[in-house]
Design an enzyme around this catalytic site. Structure first.
Site, PDB file in Angstrom:
ATOM      1  N   GLN B  31       0.837  -1.203   0.000  1.00 38.83           N
ATOM      2  CA  GLN B  31       0.000   0.000   0.000  1.00 38.83           C
ATOM      3  C   GLN B  31       0.869   1.250   0.000  1.00 38.83           C
ATOM      4  O   GLN B  31       2.078   1.179   0.211  1.00 38.83           O
ATOM      5  CB  GLN B  31      -0.900   0.002   1.249  1.00 38.83           C
ATOM      6  CG  GLN B  31      -0.137  -0.127   2.557  1.00 38.83           C
ATOM      7  CD  GLN B  31      -0.978  -0.717   3.693  1.00 38.83           C
ATOM      8  OE1 GLN B  31      -2.195  -0.731   3.650  1.00 38.83           O
ATOM      9  NE2 GLN B  31      -0.298  -1.197   4.726  1.00 38.83           N
ATOM     10  N   HIS B  62      -7.666   3.095  20.378  1.00 38.34           N
ATOM     11  CA  HIS B  62      -6.825   2.126  21.090  1.00 38.34           C
ATOM     12  C   HIS B  62      -7.377   1.788  22.469  1.00 38.34           C
ATOM     13  O   HIS B  62      -7.301   0.640  22.908  1.00 38.34           O
ATOM     14  CB  HIS B  62      -5.385   2.635  21.142  1.00 38.34           C
ATOM     15  CG  HIS B  62      -4.755   2.694  19.785  1.00 38.34           C
ATOM     16  ND1 HIS B  62      -4.166   3.817  19.258  1.00 38.34           N
ATOM     17  CD2 HIS B  62      -4.687   1.757  18.793  1.00 38.34           C
ATOM     18  CE1 HIS B  62      -3.739   3.567  18.028  1.00 38.34           C
ATOM     19  NE2 HIS B  62      -4.046   2.327  17.723  1.00 38.34           N
ATOM     20  N   ASP B  86       0.806   0.633  13.779  1.00 41.90           N
ATOM     21  CA  ASP B  86       1.246   1.883  14.413  1.00 41.90           C
ATOM     22  C   ASP B  86       1.723   1.655  15.845  1.00 41.90           C
ATOM     23  O   ASP B  86       2.430   2.487  16.398  1.00 41.90           O
ATOM     24  CB  ASP B  86       0.126   2.928  14.363  1.00 41.90           C
ATOM     25  CG  ASP B  86      -1.157   2.437  14.994  1.00 41.90           C
ATOM     26  OD1 ASP B  86      -1.162   2.135  16.198  1.00 41.90           O
ATOM     27  OD2 ASP B  86      -2.170   2.336  14.276  1.00 41.90           O
ATOM     28  N   GLU B 106       1.925  -8.040  11.657  1.00 42.07           N
ATOM     29  CA  GLU B 106       1.631  -6.904  10.772  1.00 42.07           C
ATOM     30  C   GLU B 106       2.205  -7.230   9.403  1.00 42.07           C
ATOM     31  O   GLU B 106       3.388  -7.536   9.274  1.00 42.07           O
ATOM     32  CB  GLU B 106       2.284  -5.640  11.358  1.00 42.07           C
ATOM     33  CG  GLU B 106       2.380  -4.448  10.407  1.00 42.07           C
ATOM     34  CD  GLU B 106       1.043  -3.936   9.886  1.00 42.07           C
ATOM     35  OE1 GLU B 106       0.170  -3.630  10.699  1.00 42.07           O
ATOM     36  OE2 GLU B 106       0.887  -3.864   8.641  1.00 42.07           O
ATOM     37  N   ASP B 137       1.661 -12.194   6.796  1.00 41.09           N
ATOM     38  CA  ASP B 137       0.234 -12.124   6.470  1.00 41.09           C
ATOM     39  C   ASP B 137      -0.565 -12.766   7.608  1.00 41.09           C
ATOM     40  O   ASP B 137      -0.373 -13.949   7.927  1.00 41.09           O
ATOM     41  CB  ASP B 137       0.005 -12.877   5.155  1.00 41.09           C
ATOM     42  CG  ASP B 137      -1.470 -13.002   4.818  1.00 41.09           C
ATOM     43  OD1 ASP B 137      -2.271 -12.193   5.340  1.00 41.09           O
ATOM     44  OD2 ASP B 137      -1.822 -13.911   4.040  1.00 41.09           O
ATOM     45  N   GLY B 138      -1.469 -12.006   8.210  1.00 38.98           N
ATOM     46  CA  GLY B 138      -2.245 -12.501   9.335  1.00 38.98           C
ATOM     47  C   GLY B 138      -3.059 -13.742   8.988  1.00 38.98           C
ATOM     48  O   GLY B 138      -3.218 -14.648   9.812  1.00 38.98           O
ATOM     49  N   ASP B 155      -6.845  -5.610  14.406  1.00 40.87           N
ATOM     50  CA  ASP B 155      -6.696  -4.154  14.276  1.00 40.87           C
ATOM     51  C   ASP B 155      -6.319  -3.889  12.820  1.00 40.87           C
ATOM     52  O   ASP B 155      -5.186  -3.584  12.486  1.00 40.87           O
ATOM     53  CB  ASP B 155      -5.590  -3.713  15.243  1.00 40.87           C
ATOM     54  CG  ASP B 155      -5.345  -2.217  15.211  1.00 40.87           C
ATOM     55  OD1 ASP B 155      -6.025  -1.504  14.455  1.00 40.87           O
ATOM     56  OD2 ASP B 155      -4.439  -1.766  15.935  1.00 40.87           O
ATOM     57  N   SER B 156      -7.321  -4.022  11.956  1.00 47.46           N
ATOM     58  CA  SER B 156      -7.067  -4.065  10.512  1.00 47.46           C
ATOM     59  C   SER B 156      -7.501  -2.796   9.814  1.00 47.46           C
ATOM     60  O   SER B 156      -8.175  -1.944  10.393  1.00 47.46           O
ATOM     61  CB  SER B 156      -7.833  -5.228   9.900  1.00 47.46           C
ATOM     62  OG  SER B 156      -9.227  -4.950   9.909  1.00 47.46           O
ATOM     63  N   PRO B 162      -5.251  -4.903   1.546  1.00 49.62           N
ATOM     64  CA  PRO B 162      -4.552  -5.901   2.353  1.00 49.62           C
ATOM     65  C   PRO B 162      -5.414  -6.475   3.481  1.00 49.62           C
ATOM     66  O   PRO B 162      -5.161  -7.576   3.954  1.00 49.62           O
ATOM     67  CB  PRO B 162      -3.362  -5.136   2.947  1.00 49.62           C
ATOM     68  CG  PRO B 162      -3.289  -3.828   2.272  1.00 49.62           C
ATOM     69  CD  PRO B 162      -4.545  -3.612   1.518  1.00 49.62           C
TER      70      PRO B 162
END
Lengths: 284, 284
Positions: B31, B62, B86, B106, B137-138, B155-156, B162
């Site tokens: 991305q 969060h 992040d 991540e 890749d999750g 947390d996507s 992606p």
């Protein structure tokens, strides 16, 4: 060609809505009034360029400014709306069979006229025989009124321009005097996210606390208002908005609502920590 | 000169933030990643042009993705974060002394690198020894995992690009298997206001309901996300988010939070009627 309406929510934040066409533009004695047909939110009325109401999300604001106080005291018989020219607050109030009469004091006749012409689903109770509509200054109207209303709803614009006087201690004192012994006052209280208006709202809240024994703040998500996060003030002579809340009684009225429900009533008073702190400390 | 960042929240709605300067722009394998310094929200990271995180309002997201599940089961010891590049979700989780270990998967190393360089207050726990960070890749990572985690936080990004595979039944089944007997899964669930993403979120919710015995939705006000109104999903093998909620236990931990508190916990599950209906009916 593309046509976009943009609101400067602050000097540094803008919300823009794509517009099919502009349906109205007029300048009243008090403010500029515009109507746009937007793709996402249906028809939009702006006052001095700021979002007042859209067809798609108006139910949120009107549910929360009316049903919260009505569920605390479902016996309310006489109510006063200050502002509320689009008619949405009156519409929701007049759904209660127990309401005998509503007085509405809107300073700007153009707002009501435009609502009647372009927003029929919002303004459709403005001719209800239980409603008396006065095109007057709310501040002047309140002077000397005593023990008249069970509920006063201040459905105003922001604390600049025509709405400014509706955020003063003097006005709140006149409201206090105009309320009956269980009287409730509800007002729109701005967003806590952007400092400029948040400060005014905190000040308004502090003023109310010096006049009313019970003052609480509650919240709603209104996507077209700055930050999407909006606060309301609840002030009362005797009734607490959650301790005196009557969910069974309200649910027995069988009113269909798209935002408000009696679980959400309690949740609306459960504020984020940063909002509680900013109300307590008078600063963000 | 003025510089403005605009997010097309839908084809017909844009949020624009005034920018001091652009601090970073890069194209990863997955991305485009940009960093802007904005006047209102401090630093902003965007992924493919969409707001991911800002310094001013990141605490809301969060707080809500971490403290809600942790207050339902404060005994959580092993947690997994899918996404969350992040670092804000890891930061909040690692404040709990009871947490033994956090795995974080991540897909895009650039997001973590950019967070470490430009968002030190958000990414400051990414080097914590209790955290294992995998740039993978999750979806692939979850395959064949069994009885490993007390908590999985998805947390996507949105269900396009992606993040797409993180909204499928297959992936949720893998998560179910990877959870311990009291295991909780939390995911970001989009806004209910704009139809395109709302539909995806409803579908994700329906998929979860076929796999987990307990599935509930909760809400928060996040001003920089589309509409400002955001939903999260809570799915669990055994624990209900409000009935098994442990406010006293959580308050004894003495964690300072700016959004979350234990009254708000209950309020977050009290959804507006239109949202309840859209979740139940699978359409807005």
């Amino acid at each position: 060609m593309e046509l976009w309406y943009s609101e400067e929510q602050t000097a540094n934040v803008r919300l823009s809505l794509k517009v099919k066409e502009q349906l109205f533009s007029g300048e009243s004695e008090f403010q500029r009034v515009d109507v746009f047909d937007t793709y996402e939110y249906g028809r939009l009325m702006t006052l001095d360029g700021l979002v007042m109401v859209t067809e798609k999300d108006e139910f949120i604001y009107h549910d929360m400014i009316v049903h919260i106080p009505m569920a605390v005291n479902p016996s309310i018989k006489k109510a006063l709306i200050i502002g509320g020219g689009d008619g949405g607050t009156a519409r929701e109030l007049l759904r209660y069979k127990g309401i005998d009469h509503v007085d509405m004091v809107e300073i700007d006749k153009m707002v009501c006229d435009v609502a009647k012409e372009f927003f029929p689903t919002i303004s459709n109770e403005l001719n209800n025989p239980k409603l008396s509509l006065y095109y007057e200054d709310g501040v002047a109207y309140m002077k000397g009124k005593s023990n008249l209303y069970d509920l006063i709803i201040i459905d105003s614009t922001d604390p600049v321009g025509p709405g400014e006087g509706l955020f003063t201690s003097e006005f709140y004192t006149d409201c206090f005097n105009a309320l009956t012994e269980n009287g409730i006052l509800v007002n729109q209280n701005e967003s806590p996210v952007y400092e400029e208006f948040a400060k005014e709202a905190v000040r308004a809240n502090e003023k109310l606390k010096k006049i009313f024994p019970i003052v609480e703040v509650y919240q709603a998500q209104i996507p077209t208002y700055p930050s999407g996060y909006w606060l309301f003030g609840f002030a009362s002579k005797a009734l607490h908005p959650t301790k005196d809340f009557k969910p069974q009684e309200w649910n027995r009225l069988n009113l269909t609502t798209r935002y408000y429900n009696t679980e959400l009533h309690l949740g609306a008073f459960a504020l984020p920590t940063y909002v509680k702190e900013y109300i307590e400390n008078g600063a963000i």
